[in-house]
Write a protein that holds these residues in place. Sequence first.
Motif, short mmCIF file in Angstrom:
data_model
loop_
_atom_site.label_atom_id
_atom_site.label_comp_id
_atom_site.label_asym_id
_atom_site.label_seq_id
_atom_site.Cartn_x
_atom_site.Cartn_y
_atom_site.Cartn_z
N GLU A 101 -7.95 33.30 -32.67
CA GLU A 101 -8.54 31.97 -32.46
C GLU A 101 -9.87 32.09 -31.71
OE1 GLU A 101 -9.06 27.96 -32.81
OE2 GLU A 101 -7.52 29.16 -33.80
N GLY A 102 -9.94 32.96 -30.73
CA GLY A 102 -11.20 33.20 -30.02
C GLY A 102 -12.28 33.71 -30.95
N PHE A 103 -11.92 34.63 -31.84
CA PHE A 103 -12.86 35.16 -32.84
C PHE A 103 -13.38 34.01 -33.72
CE2 PHE A 103 -13.15 36.46 -37.33
CZ PHE A 103 -14.26 37.28 -37.26
N GLN A 149 -13.44 30.78 -33.03
CA GLN A 149 -14.25 29.87 -32.21
C GLN A 149 -15.65 30.42 -31.96
OE1 GLN A 149 -13.39 26.69 -31.33
NE2 GLN A 149 -11.62 27.12 -32.65
N ARG A 150 -15.75 31.74 -31.79
CA ARG A 150 -17.06 32.36 -31.54
C ARG A 150 -17.91 32.45 -32.80
NH1 ARG A 150 -13.59 35.74 -28.83
NH2 ARG A 150 -13.74 37.35 -30.42
N ASN A 151 -17.28 32.28 -33.98
CA ASN A 151 -17.99 32.49 -35.24
C ASN A 151 -18.00 31.27 -36.14
OD1 ASN A 151 -18.80 35.49 -35.35
ND2 ASN A 151 -16.73 35.51 -34.52
N GLY A 152 -18.09 30.10 -35.55
CA GLY A 152 -18.29 28.90 -36.34
C GLY A 152 -17.27 27.80 -36.16
N ARG A 153 -16.08 28.14 -35.71
CA ARG A 153 -15.04 27.16 -35.37
C ARG A 153 -14.42 26.45 -36.56
NH1 ARG A 153 -18.52 25.25 -30.57
NH2 ARG A 153 -17.65 26.52 -28.91
N ASP A 154 -14.88 26.67 -37.77
CA ASP A 154 -14.34 25.97 -38.94
C ASP A 154 -13.28 26.82 -39.62
OD1 ASP A 154 -16.42 27.73 -39.44
OD2 ASP A 154 -17.19 26.62 -41.16
N HIS A 155 -12.02 26.55 -39.32
CA HIS A 155 -10.91 27.36 -39.81
C HIS A 155 -10.93 27.53 -41.32
CE1 HIS A 155 -9.42 26.55 -35.75
NE2 HIS A 155 -8.73 27.66 -35.90
N ASP A 156 -11.38 26.51 -42.05
CA ASP A 156 -11.37 26.60 -43.50
C ASP A 156 -12.38 27.60 -44.06
OD1 ASP A 156 -13.55 25.01 -42.86
OD2 ASP A 156 -13.17 23.52 -44.43
N HIS A 185 -20.22 41.81 -42.79
CA HIS A 185 -19.46 40.58 -42.69
C HIS A 185 -18.76 40.47 -41.33
CE1 HIS A 185 -19.65 41.07 -47.16
NE2 HIS A 185 -20.01 39.81 -47.02
N VAL A 186 -18.65 39.24 -40.86
CA VAL A 186 -17.97 38.94 -39.60
C VAL A 186 -16.47 39.11 -39.83
CG1 VAL A 186 -17.53 37.16 -37.89
CG2 VAL A 186 -19.79 37.36 -38.92
N HIS A 187 -15.85 40.02 -39.08
CA HIS A 187 -14.43 40.30 -39.29
C HIS A 187 -13.75 40.70 -37.98
CE1 HIS A 187 -16.22 44.27 -39.28
NE2 HIS A 187 -15.01 44.76 -39.03
N PHE A 188 -12.42 40.68 -38.03
CA PHE A 188 -11.61 41.03 -36.86
C PHE A 188 -10.28 41.56 -37.36
CE2 PHE A 188 -8.56 39.90 -33.48
CZ PHE A 188 -9.23 40.38 -32.36
#
Length: 101
Positions: free
Chosen positions: A19-21, A23-30, A54-57
């Motif tokens: 969830e922190g990741f 939130q830090r990368n746009g906040r739009d879960h969809d 790409h932004v990933h975790f």
Amino acid sequence: MSDDQKRSLISQTLITQIEGFIQRNGRDHDAFVVGVTADIEAAFAKHGVNPDKHVHFTVNALTDERAENVTDFFKKKGCTIGEQAQSGIVYCYRRAFNTNP
């Protein structure tokens, strides 16, 4: 007993990290995909995710049950669910024009 009460402390910690990741990368879960895989490189290749671009975790949930709890939580939040393999590695990435999905 609510879902939150049933969820283990470790599962909750993993959810908090992902969830922190988000939130830090746009906040739009969809705009995010969350999945479970035994082979992160193969899963990223399948989705067209380039770890350098790409932004990933990723996080190792260690058990199938924990991984399933995490993906269920994010499905309810609106994330797209990716691969659902029988393993404990949970991945999350922000969708881009060249990822699938």
